[in-house]
Design an enzyme around this catalytic site. Structure first.
Site, mmCIF file in Angstrom:
data_model
loop_
_atom_site.group_PDB
_atom_site.id
_atom_site.type_symbol
_atom_site.label_atom_id
_atom_site.label_comp_id
_atom_site.label_asym_id
_atom_site.label_seq_id
_atom_site.Cartn_x
_atom_site.Cartn_y
_atom_site.Cartn_z
ATOM 1 N N ASP A 162 65.240 7.922 -42.986
ATOM 2 C CA ASP A 162 64.395 9.036 -43.411
ATOM 3 C C ASP A 162 64.632 10.385 -42.733
ATOM 4 O O ASP A 162 64.930 11.372 -43.380
ATOM 5 C CB ASP A 162 62.926 8.670 -43.228
ATOM 6 C CG ASP A 162 62.516 7.421 -43.987
ATOM 7 O OD1 ASP A 162 63.395 6.660 -44.417
ATOM 8 O OD2 ASP A 162 61.308 7.213 -44.160
ATOM 9 N N GLU A 393 59.421 -2.211 -34.898
ATOM 10 C CA GLU A 393 60.198 -1.660 -36.019
ATOM 11 C C GLU A 393 61.581 -1.230 -35.550
ATOM 12 O O GLU A 393 62.590 -1.454 -36.208
ATOM 13 C CB GLU A 393 59.429 -0.459 -36.604
ATOM 14 C CG GLU A 393 60.138 0.212 -37.761
ATOM 15 C CD GLU A 393 59.269 1.277 -38.432
ATOM 16 O OE1 GLU A 393 58.137 1.522 -37.954
ATOM 17 O OE2 GLU A 393 59.721 1.845 -39.438
HETATM 18 C C1 DGY Z 1 57.795 5.847 -44.852
HETATM 19 O O1 DGY Z 1 56.693 5.893 -45.406
HETATM 20 O O2 DGY Z 1 58.012 6.294 -43.713
HETATM 21 C C2 DGY Z 1 58.905 5.175 -45.539
HETATM 22 O O3 DGY Z 1 60.022 5.068 -44.740
HETATM 23 C C3 DGY Z 1 59.257 5.848 -46.842
HETATM 24 O O4 DGY Z 1 59.950 4.925 -47.601
#
Ligand code: DGY
Length: 429
Positions: A162, A393
């Site tokens: 992201d 995560e």
């Molecule tokens: C988030 O909401 O951070 C996700 O990675 C988007 O897919």
């Protein structure tokens, strides 16, 4: 008595099970995510093959009519997450989803299952094959714009990485939509804001969603006129690998009519590898498609050339040199961004942390391409960091601290399938 890490990993997968599919973690990510599910299936297969196939089948239930498998499958809304189905407003599938996809690892896991399970897995793979073929066709059609020649992406979320600094150039080239409705982020209610993307990044992410929504999720318009268009070595290498695995499946399943089409995609991608080669840095890098400008840092996606089995001897040598240098700066595996680059932050999402699924793919590529020692070090590093901090995560690659989501499904799954001492790979090693 404290539960063993194997028991904890199994308990996390059970706790995150929502009836045939698994969420990444409660509250922060309360739906089925595309590439998460595919890695989760690897862990489920260490306990129950049927449940592992079900995970993949439920993912494909979210396939849109144009072939895209969305990044998130929304079976129902959840107040804990933004942006949910009412923000995306897609209307092109039986189940609501986002208007973008995520790195296509599915065919590689299906091929892996067929190799491991033999004839037992063949019928399940056969039923999934047309759906995977449609999805790959979507990448090679809707995400490979005329005149560009390589697969592109229209949103940083589609890359799965992201807020990696790779997307900085593409985001700088776009404006925040002046008519963006006020919205409330939920991610920073569940996680430390210092470890999540910035507000400006979020405003741009949501501006791209608004563009897609305002234009009825016209996927061609998104690549032609959308606010963001970059080429990601992560998607490119993962798709090329998945195309190779899909071709293997086509041959295995006798899907003769699909073979020529898939073989042509592979040939086309192999001819496009150099598009990603940033000669100045000596690395495969992301690139802004409209300006041609390269990203200027080595990311963990740069290291996936081995997984895709591409790159000249010189390109591979330079890639390995970056990885060796990065290993001397981190304690635990390959970081998501180069620790020597200016925007490195060891605990902020994709600006530095170690991600288990990326390290799994990188190591798999290294092992296949004759770098077994390096691959084994990455596996041991992931084992150590999970032993130190648990099932987060992602992890600070220097201190080993766990970051963002806890009780995280893909970390638990890859512990069982790959990094933990009782994994199949351990007994094979
Ligand atoms: C988030 O909401 O951070 C996700 O990675 C988007 O897919």
């Amino acid at each position: 008595m404290l539960a063993s890490l194997d028991e904890q990993a199994r308990a996390i997968l059970a706790k995150n099970d929502r009836g045939g599919f698994t969420i990444p973690t409660a509250r922060l990510y309360p739906f089925q995510w595309n590439w998460d599910s595919v890695f989760i299936a690897l862990g489920l297969a260490t306990m129950d093959d049927d449940r592992a196939w079900r995970e993949l089948e439920m993912l494909t239930e979210g396939q849109a009519h144009d072939g895209m498998i969305p990044s998130i499958i929304f079976r129902k809304d959840d107040a804990d997450y933004f942006p949910g189905p009412n923000v995306w407003q897609t209307r092109n599938g039986a189940i609501k989803g986002t208007g973008i996809s995520q790195p296509p690892v599915l065919a590689s896991t299906v091929a892996h299952f067929v190799k491991a399970q033999g004839d037992n897995g063949l019928e399940r793979a056969k039923a999934l094959f047309p759906k995977m073929l449609e999805w790959h066709r979507w990448w090679h059609d809707y995400r490979t714009p005329e005149g560009v020649g390589v697969v592109c992406t229209v949103h940083p979320w589609e890359t799965g990485r992201d807020n990696c600094p790779d997307w900085k150039i593409g985001l700088l080239n776009m404006e925040i939509d002046p008519n963006l409705e006020a919205y409330q982020r939920k991610d920073i209610e569940h996680a430390d804001p210092a470890e999540r993307p910035s507000q400006e990044e979020y405003d741009k992410y949501i501006s791209i969603v608004k563009f897609g929504r305002d234009n009825g999720w016209d996927q061609r318009l998104l690549t032609e006129k959308g606010p963001f268009l970059m080429a990601d070595p992560g998607i490119f290498f993962i798709l090329l690998r998945a195309d190779r695995d899909l071709l293997w499946l086509a041959q295995k399943l006798g899907a003769d009519e699909a073979e020529a089409e898939i073989a042509a995609w592979i040939k086309h991608a192999e001819a496009g590898v150099d598009y990603f080669w940033n000669d100045e840095l000596g690395a495969f890098c992301a690139r802004d498609v409209r300006s041609g400008v390269f990203s200027d840092g080595f990311s963990n996606a740069s290291a996936l050339c081995f997984y895709a089995d591409v790159g000249s001897a010189e390109q591979r040598r330079k890639t390995l040199a970056h990885m060796s240098r990065i290993s001397t700066k981190t304690q635990y595996g390959q970081s998501s961004w180069d620790p020597d680059a200016p925007l490195f932050e060891s605990q902020r999402y994709w600006c530095g942390p170690l991600w288990c699924q990326m390290n799994y793919m990188i190591a798999q590529g290294l092992r296949e391409q004759g770098e077994a020692e390096f691959a084994e070090k990455m596996r041991q590093d992931l084992r150590k960091v999970i032993e130190l901090s648990g099932f987060y995560e992602c992890f600070d690659p220097i201190s080993g601290a766990g970051c963002i989501g806890r009780d995280f499904s893909w970390t638990a799954a890859l512990w069982l399938a790959w990094a933990g001492p009782s994994s199949v790979q351990s007994s094979a090693a």
